[in-house]
Design an enzyme around this catalytic site. Structure first.
Site, PDB file in Angstrom:
ATOM      1  NE  ARG A  93      -3.598   0.591   2.386  1.00  0.00           N
ATOM      2  CZ  ARG A  93      -4.596   0.182   2.191  1.00  0.00           C
ATOM      3  NH1 ARG A  93      -5.145  -0.097   1.255  1.00  0.00           N
ATOM      4  NH2 ARG A  93      -5.107   1.097   1.973  1.00  0.00           N
ATOM      5  NE  ARG A 122      -3.756   0.720   5.552  1.00  0.00           N
ATOM      6  CZ  ARG A 122      -2.617   0.567   6.401  1.00  0.00           C
ATOM      7  NH1 ARG A 122      -2.438  -1.231   5.580  1.00  0.00           N
ATOM      8  NH2 ARG A 122      -2.045   0.512   5.746  1.00  0.00           N
ATOM      9  CG  ASP A 125     -11.116   9.564   2.675  1.00  0.00           C
ATOM     10  OD1 ASP A 125     -10.083   8.467   2.954  1.00  0.00           O
ATOM     11  OD2 ASP A 125     -11.569  10.665   3.372  1.00  0.00           O
ATOM     12  CD  GLN A 126      -9.623  13.154   5.283  1.00  0.00           C
ATOM     13  OE1 GLN A 126      -9.288  14.096   5.302  1.00  0.00           O
ATOM     14  NE2 GLN A 126     -10.123  12.745   4.935  1.00  0.00           N
ATOM     15  CB  ILE A 327      -5.342   2.824  13.995  1.00  0.00           C
ATOM     16  CG1 ILE A 327      -4.792   3.681  15.769  1.00  0.00           C
ATOM     17  CG2 ILE A 327      -4.578   3.053  12.576  1.00  0.00           C
ATOM     18  CD1 ILE A 327      -4.373   5.366  15.325  1.00  0.00           C
ATOM     19  NE  ARG A 397       4.255  -6.112   2.806  1.00  0.00           N
ATOM     20  CZ  ARG A 397       2.830  -5.745   2.818  1.00  0.00           C
ATOM     21  NH1 ARG A 397       2.139  -6.191   2.680  1.00  0.00           N
ATOM     22  NH2 ARG A 397       3.077  -4.091   2.733  1.00  0.00           N
TER      23      ARG A 397
HETATM   24  N1  EPU Z   1      -7.831   6.814   7.084  1.00  0.00           N
HETATM   25  C1  EPU Z   1      -8.580   7.598   6.137  1.00  0.00           C
HETATM   26  N2  EPU Z   1      -8.289   8.294   5.311  1.00  0.00           N
HETATM   27  C2  EPU Z   1      -7.226   8.322   4.995  1.00  0.00           C
HETATM   28  C3  EPU Z   1      -5.682   7.663   5.401  1.00  0.00           C
HETATM   29  C4  EPU Z   1      -6.076   7.115   6.761  1.00  0.00           C
HETATM   30  O1  EPU Z   1      -9.669   6.752   6.743  1.00  0.00           O
HETATM   31  O2  EPU Z   1      -7.249   9.236   3.218  1.00  0.00           O
HETATM   32  C5  EPU Z   1      -7.806   6.151   7.913  1.00  0.00           C
HETATM   33  C6  EPU Z   1      -7.231   4.322   7.852  1.00  0.00           C
HETATM   34  O3  EPU Z   1      -8.093   3.487   6.754  1.00  0.00           O
HETATM   35  C7  EPU Z   1      -7.199   4.093   8.941  1.00  0.00           C
HETATM   36  C8  EPU Z   1      -6.018   5.656  10.062  1.00  0.00           C
HETATM   37  O4  EPU Z   1      -7.025   6.659   9.097  1.00  0.00           O
HETATM   38  O5  EPU Z   1      -7.680   4.139   9.704  1.00  0.00           O
HETATM   39  C9  EPU Z   1      -5.110   5.627  10.406  1.00  0.00           C
HETATM   40  O6  EPU Z   1      -3.789   5.602   8.789  1.00  0.00           O
HETATM   41  P1  EPU Z   1      -2.953   5.509   8.213  1.00  0.00           P
HETATM   42  O7  EPU Z   1      -3.480   6.333   7.080  1.00  0.00           O
HETATM   43  O8  EPU Z   1      -2.598   6.656   9.076  1.00  0.00           O
HETATM   44  O9  EPU Z   1      -1.923   4.642   7.899  1.00  0.00           O
HETATM   45  P2  EPU Z   1      -1.049   4.075   6.978  1.00  0.00           P
HETATM   46  O10 EPU Z   1      -0.659   5.577   6.137  1.00  0.00           O
HETATM   47  O11 EPU Z   1      -1.577   3.156   5.198  1.00  0.00           O
HETATM   48  C10 EPU Z   1       1.121   3.518   8.154  1.00  0.00           C
HETATM   49  C11 EPU Z   1       2.094   2.748   8.425  1.00  0.00           C
HETATM   50  C12 EPU Z   1       1.411   1.967   8.780  1.00  0.00           C
HETATM   51  C13 EPU Z   1       0.759   2.165  10.384  1.00  0.00           C
HETATM   52  C14 EPU Z   1       0.205   3.380   9.991  1.00  0.00           C
HETATM   53  C15 EPU Z   1      -0.127   4.134  11.352  1.00  0.00           C
HETATM   54  C16 EPU Z   1       3.858   3.147   6.558  1.00  0.00           C
HETATM   55  C17 EPU Z   1       4.445   2.973   5.060  1.00  0.00           C
HETATM   56  N3  EPU Z   1       2.485   2.490   7.011  1.00  0.00           N
HETATM   57  O12 EPU Z   1       0.064   3.331   7.452  1.00  0.00           O
HETATM   58  O13 EPU Z   1       1.982   0.611   9.058  1.00  0.00           O
HETATM   59  O14 EPU Z   1      -0.366   0.648  11.466  1.00  0.00           O
HETATM   60  O15 EPU Z   1       0.632   4.662   9.915  1.00  0.00           O
HETATM   61  O16 EPU Z   1       0.738   3.842  12.214  1.00  0.00           O
HETATM   62  O17 EPU Z   1       3.501   4.264   7.111  1.00  0.00           O
HETATM   63  C18 EPU Z   1       3.131  -1.481   9.488  1.00  0.00           C
HETATM   64  O18 EPU Z   1       3.865  -1.096   9.745  1.00  0.00           O
HETATM   65  O19 EPU Z   1       2.342  -3.032   9.980  1.00  0.00           O
HETATM   66  C19 EPU Z   1       2.164  -0.680   9.266  1.00  0.00           C
HETATM   67  C20 EPU Z   1       0.382  -1.202   8.886  1.00  0.00           C
END
Ligand code: EPU
Length: 417
Positions: A93, A122, A125-126, A327, A397
């Site tokens: 992702r 996940r 949209d933001q 989360i 990973r």
């Molecule tokens: N969300 C939205 N809209 C958006 C973006 C996110 O609703 O546009 C929601 C997500 O669905 C979730 C929450 O916001 O419920 C937080 O998601 P976030 O976007 O912060 O997660 P991410 O950026 O996709 C990163 C890490 C994850 C980690 C999360 C939370 C990376 C590459 N991945 O994911 O890491 O769990 O932040 O800290 O930085 C892992 O390493 O195992 C992993 C999953």
């Protein structure tokens, strides 16, 4: 398909070094898209996701060379294909992180929508909302985000939800925007700050990274630099929990103590004795393991990426713990597997109640995502008898040389095909 076989019951003890942070390395690799000049990155962990990201960047046209110590030099002199295809994004992702930089640098990007995954819906949209606010024209067609902008314009963006990669994408895009961008309700995770530090050393003007408000003054171009990726706080936490739950004693080198407060507090509450310096942490378990309740939240609160590991700790601790996951909607897949190892866990919605038992039993279990896999390894290390973990590619990973590092600490673990 590869499997891990673990013979549990040995307390982990000894010394191990911590690798560079996956979730900092991935966005920093994408930052190379923002300049024609060479970005050299050091302390990059040798992981499946890093290899996948480099494959994607090469497809886009970046020239990549790797030296003996896995120092990576990336030169994006010409971008030949501004596309992140579905085949790449569905396996990782974090590929969404090329969207902001490609758009800012080349005025165009086509990136597959990631879709849901094993831990939740996940959406992105933001990311899209922020880029639209900066003047991008974005259409979603046939599962792809099609983005265009001759010149992104700095603006004020209030994010509806705290998102790590969302903040990173917008921060990268804003470095080359015309004018000043303010990101409000930004993610404060240390990996966001690490990316900001790298961008600043490439000539970006970023203020407030690590706080909820990040201000980015756009510049005309970024330049070459050499950057050292921060240590992985989740790998650090995973080893600490492994030592605590197995009743061991370990010393972790090349890590950082200042970004782990919420995790270290919970370990102390569970009975661990912790000592630390700027770049090392030692943990000794002399006392009985006590259960610790926790609630995941954005940084600096307790990280969702450590929730599964603490579920294992609680499975063999004295007392009952309540774990609340705020989360991701579906991040308790490991509970069912741990129950097959005789853990006593009840899941209701986003809450898990874990009653400590005296012993876990080895069993055949299946990894479902990265951190769930880590939790099953920890469970195998403390269980009686043999545990066989299937689908270990999830583990590769995010954990560099995991069985080798655990073996250094006395674990009886091997990989079979
Ligand atoms: N969300 C939205 N809209 C958006 C973006 C996110 O609703 O546009 C929601 C997500 O669905 C979730 C929450 O916001 O419920 C937080 O998601 P976030 O976007 O912060 O997660 P991410 O950026 O996709 C990163 C890490 C994850 C980690 C999360 C939370 C990376 C590459 N991945 O994911 O890491 O769990 O932040 O800290 O930085 C892992 O390493 O195992 C992993 C999953």
């Amino acid at each position: 398909m590869q499997k891990l076989i673990i013979h549990g019951g040995t307390p982990l003890s000894g010394e191990v070094y911590i690798s560079g942070a996956k979730n900092a390395a991935l966005p920093i690799l994408c930052a190379s898209l923002l300049t024609r000049e060479t970005l050299r990155i050091e302390n990059v962990p040798h992981l499946k996701d890093v290899i996948t990201m480099m494959g994607l960047l090469e497809q886009i046209g970046i020239n990549i060379s790797i030296d003996k110590k896995f120092g990576i030099s990336l030169t994006a002199a010409h971008l030949s294909s501004l596309v992140a295809p579905y085949e790449m994004v569905k396996t990782m992702r974090a590929a969404i992180l090329v969207l902001g930089p490609m758009l800012a640098r080349a005025g165009k990007a086509k990136v597959s929508l990631p879709g849901g995954c094993a831990i939740g819906l996940r959406p992105v949209d933001q990311h899209i909302k922020g880029l639209r606010a900066m003047g991008a024209k974005i259409d979603i067609e046939h599962g792809y985000i099609h983005a265009k902008a001759n010149q992104l314009i700095g603006t004020h963006i209030v994010m509806d939800i705290v998102t790590v990669t969302g903040t990173e994408n917008l921060m990268m895009a804003a470095t080359l925007a015309d004018g000043t961008t303010v990101l409000e309700n930004a993610a404060r995770e240390p990996e966001v700050t690490d990316l900001a530090n790298c961008l600043v050393s490439m000539g970006a003007k970023i203020y407030g990274a690590g706080s909820g408000i990040i201000t980015i003054e756009g510049v005309k171009s970024l330049h070459s630099t050499t950057y050292q990726v921060m240590p992985d706080r989740i790998e650090t936490g995973t080893f600490l929990v492994a030592a605590a739950a197995s009743g061991g004693e370990i010393h972790l080198k090349k890590t950082r103590v200042d970004i782990l407060d919420a995790v270290l507090d919970k370990l102390v509450e569970s009975g661990a004795e912790i000592e630390s310096g700027e770049d090392w942490i030692s943990l000794k378990m002399n006392n009985a393991l006590k259960s610790v309740s926790l609630r995941t939240s954005p940084y600096p609160a307790f990280p969702t990426d450590m929730q599964a590991q603490f579920m294992v700790l609680n499975s063999v601790a004295e007392g009952t713990a309540i774990i609340t996951e705020t989360i991701f909607e579906n991040r308790f897949m490991h509970a069912q597997e741990l129950k097959r190892m005789s853990a006593c866990i009840e899941v209701e919605g986003n809450t898990a109640v874990v009653r400590g038992v005296t012993n876990l039993d080895g069993a055949s279990v299946m990894a479902t995502d990265l951190r769930a896999s880590a939790s099953l390894v920890l469970a195998g290390l403390i269980a009686q008898g043999e545990t066989i973990i299937d689908r270990v590619y999830h583990l590769d990973r995010g954990y560099e040389r995991i069985e080798e590092k655990l073996s250094w600490l006395g674990a009886k673990i091997k990989r079979i095909n």
